[in-house]
Design a protein around this motif. Structure first.
Motif, short mmCIF file in Angstrom:
data_model
loop_
_atom_site.label_atom_id
_atom_site.label_comp_id
_atom_site.label_asym_id
_atom_site.label_seq_id
_atom_site.Cartn_x
_atom_site.Cartn_y
_atom_site.Cartn_z
N ASP A 1 29.64 40.72 14.21
CA ASP A 1 28.56 39.72 14.18
C ASP A 1 29.12 38.30 14.21
OD1 ASP A 1 26.71 41.75 14.09
OD2 ASP A 1 26.39 41.63 11.92
N THR A 2 30.21 38.08 13.48
CA THR A 2 30.80 36.74 13.43
C THR A 2 31.42 36.35 14.76
OG1 THR A 2 31.30 37.06 11.07
CG2 THR A 2 32.43 35.26 12.19
N LEU A 3 32.12 37.28 15.41
CA LEU A 3 32.74 36.98 16.71
C LEU A 3 31.70 36.54 17.74
CD1 LEU A 3 35.37 39.86 17.04
CD2 LEU A 3 35.86 37.42 16.81
N GLN A 4 30.49 37.05 17.63
CA GLN A 4 29.46 36.68 18.59
C GLN A 4 29.00 35.24 18.45
OE1 GLN A 4 26.67 39.87 20.00
NE2 GLN A 4 27.23 40.81 18.06
N ASP A 5 29.43 34.57 17.38
CA ASP A 5 29.14 33.13 17.24
C ASP A 5 29.90 32.32 18.29
OD1 ASP A 5 27.42 33.53 15.13
OD2 ASP A 5 28.94 33.19 13.59
N LEU A 6 30.88 32.93 18.95
CA LEU A 6 31.61 32.25 20.02
C LEU A 6 30.83 32.27 21.34
CD1 LEU A 6 35.20 33.67 19.38
CD2 LEU A 6 34.42 31.35 18.90
N ASP A 7 29.83 33.11 21.42
CA ASP A 7 29.08 33.31 22.66
C ASP A 7 28.06 32.19 22.86
OD1 ASP A 7 27.72 34.26 24.84
OD2 ASP A 7 26.82 35.97 23.80
N ASN A 8 28.09 31.55 24.03
CA ASN A 8 27.10 30.53 24.34
C ASN A 8 26.00 31.07 25.26
OD1 ASN A 8 28.37 30.78 26.80
ND2 ASN A 8 28.58 28.58 27.15
N GLY A 9 25.97 32.38 25.43
CA GLY A 9 24.96 33.01 26.27
C GLY A 9 25.53 33.58 27.55
N TYR A 10 26.77 33.24 27.87
CA TYR A 10 27.39 33.69 29.12
C TYR A 10 28.61 34.56 28.89
CZ TYR A 10 24.41 29.93 30.82
OH TYR A 10 23.33 29.13 31.08
N SER A 11 28.89 34.88 27.64
CA SER A 11 30.06 35.69 27.31
C SER A 11 29.81 37.17 27.61
CB SER A 11 30.41 35.54 25.83
OG SER A 11 30.74 34.20 25.51
N SER B 1 41.79 42.65 16.74
CA SER B 1 42.04 44.05 16.34
C SER B 1 42.03 44.28 14.83
CB SER B 1 43.39 44.51 16.92
OG SER B 1 44.45 43.71 16.43
N ARG B 2 41.58 43.31 14.07
CA ARG B 2 41.52 43.50 12.60
C ARG B 2 40.15 44.02 12.19
NH1 ARG B 2 44.46 37.71 11.00
NH2 ARG B 2 45.25 37.44 13.12
N SER B 3 40.15 44.87 11.20
CA SER B 3 38.90 45.45 10.74
C SER B 3 38.53 45.03 9.32
CB SER B 3 38.97 46.99 10.81
OG SER B 3 39.18 47.41 12.12
N ASN B 4 39.41 44.25 8.68
CA ASN B 4 39.14 43.80 7.32
C ASN B 4 39.23 42.28 7.18
OD1 ASN B 4 38.27 45.71 5.48
ND2 ASN B 4 40.31 46.49 5.05
N CYS B 5 39.64 41.60 8.23
CA CYS B 5 39.83 40.15 8.19
C CYS B 5 38.72 39.49 9.01
CB CYS B 5 41.21 39.78 8.74
SG CYS B 5 41.59 38.03 8.73
N VAL B 6 37.80 38.85 8.32
CA VAL B 6 36.63 38.27 8.97
C VAL B 6 36.96 36.90 9.56
CG1 VAL B 6 34.23 37.54 8.67
CG2 VAL B 6 35.14 39.47 7.34
N PRO B 7 36.67 36.67 10.83
CA PRO B 7 36.94 35.36 11.44
C PRO B 7 36.09 34.26 10.80
CG PRO B 7 36.46 37.03 13.11
CD PRO B 7 36.08 37.61 11.79
N LEU B 8 36.64 33.07 10.76
CA LEU B 8 35.89 31.88 10.35
C LEU B 8 35.58 31.10 11.62
CD1 LEU B 8 37.77 30.60 7.16
CD2 LEU B 8 35.53 31.73 7.27
N ILE B 9 34.30 31.00 11.94
CA ILE B 9 33.87 30.27 13.13
C ILE B 9 32.73 29.35 12.70
CG2 ILE B 9 32.96 30.46 15.47
CD1 ILE B 9 34.11 33.34 15.52
N LEU B 10 33.03 28.10 12.48
CA LEU B 10 32.05 27.14 11.98
C LEU B 10 31.19 26.64 13.13
CD1 LEU B 10 34.29 25.09 9.49
CD2 LEU B 10 32.82 27.07 9.01
N GLN B 11 29.90 26.92 13.05
CA GLN B 11 28.99 26.51 14.11
C GLN B 11 28.84 25.00 14.23
OE1 GLN B 11 27.42 28.80 16.47
NE2 GLN B 11 29.26 29.67 15.57
N GLU B 12 29.15 24.30 13.15
CA GLU B 12 29.05 22.84 13.20
C GLU B 12 30.34 22.18 13.70
OE1 GLU B 12 29.88 24.03 8.85
OE2 GLU B 12 28.73 24.74 10.58
N ASP B 13 31.34 23.00 14.04
CA ASP B 13 32.59 22.46 14.58
C ASP B 13 32.28 21.71 15.88
OD1 ASP B 13 35.02 22.13 16.04
OD2 ASP B 13 35.94 23.75 14.89
#
Length: 282
Positions: A227-237, A181-193
């Motif tokens: 856009d960043t949150l969608q980095d959690l999607d593996n195609g089935y989200s 629910s934040r609109s100014n705090c960008v998630p950190l989602i490292l794809q190499e994790d």
């Protein structure tokens, strides 16, 4: 003779046109073909309503507590209270569908994540825990989802998918539903994790997303966050975003009721039942 020639030319044209496939049918055929190819590429999974273990990741931070959701009767809800409301609906509905459904609660605090409740199928317990959640201010520019992954790695056991036993239903599936629910705090989602990549490869683990943001996106970082949150999607989200629209956020949470093993890919869903041939008389 000229009249006859003109008539013949016209008939030839009409015959040619009648043999052509209308563009709309061609377009629909192409869409169906694409969907069929996608389905063939999907792994074979049992289409069974096995119990779910649902991890609710509830964001307790908000940029503006005064930007309210308004119901049709004029009742208003703060962002955190609206999230509590839709979660109450979601949990009771899932429990009614399958009483073996279990819920866990992870709170997304300013810079960390906290496991507020382990898995339980006691609806009253999980709802009470959610009710006691309080809004927190957030001054941080980023939230690292590694804190969430650490909790999952420590607390959650994901059933193993075996190709040789692909049609045997697992004892349960695990689903993480993120309500951000934040609109100014960008998630950190490292794809190499490495653990995130591990999660994305699990056939019985799903991540769904509901991003509830402020109205005036030009004043915030809504697009970047989405856009960043969608980095959690593996195609089935299933991924949804909504501003301060009470009707739409209820609609989004209702769409998340679908069981991961029984639902279509989100891009293939169609919720317009019975409306295709509706004619308005207004």
């Amino acid at each position: 003779m000229q009249a006859t020639d003109t008539s013949n030319e016209s008939n030839v044209g009409e015959t040619k046109d009648s043999n052509e496939t209308p563009p709309k049918i061609t377009e629909e055929y192409g869409t169906l073909r694409e969907q069929a190819i996608v389905n063939f590429q999907k792994p074979n999974l049992p289409n069974v309503n096995v119990p779910e273990r649902i991890i609710i990741c509830l964001d307790v931070c908000c940029d503006n507590q005064n930007s309210m959701y308004r119901l049709g009767d004029g009742t208003t809800f703060s962002p955190i209270n609206m999230l509590k409301r839709v979660l109450d609906f979601f949990i009771h509905s899932k429990h009614a569908i399958n009483k073996e459904t279990q819920f866990a609660l992870v709170l997304l605090k300013e810079t960390d994540a906290y496991l507020a409740h382990t898995f339980t199928n006691n609806v009253k317990d999980i709802i009470n825990t959610i009710d006691y959640v309080h809004i927190e201010e957030c001054e941080s520019d980023n939230f690292d989802f590694k804190h969430v992954f650490d909790i999952i790695k420590r607390e959650v056991e994901i059933p193993e998918y075996k190709q040789t036993q692909c049609m045997i239903p697992p004892p349960y599936v695990v689903r993480m539903i993120v309500l951000y629910s934040r609109s100014n705090c960008v998630p950190l989602i490292l794809q190499e994790d490495p653990y995130l990549n591990f999660l994305k490869m699990q056939m019985y683990f799903y991540i769904d997303l509901l991003f509830a943001h402020e109205e005036e996106c030009n004043l915030f970082k809504c697009e970047e966050i989405y856009d960043t949150l969608q980095d959690l999607d593996n195609g089935y989200s299933y991924v949804f975003e909504v501003s301060r629209n009470a009707a739409k956020i209820h609609e989004c949470i209702a769409k998340l009721l679908a069981h991961p093993l029984q639902r279509l890919l989100q891009k293939n869903t169609d919720y317009n039942f019975g409306t295709k041939y509706h004619v308005s008389h207004s």
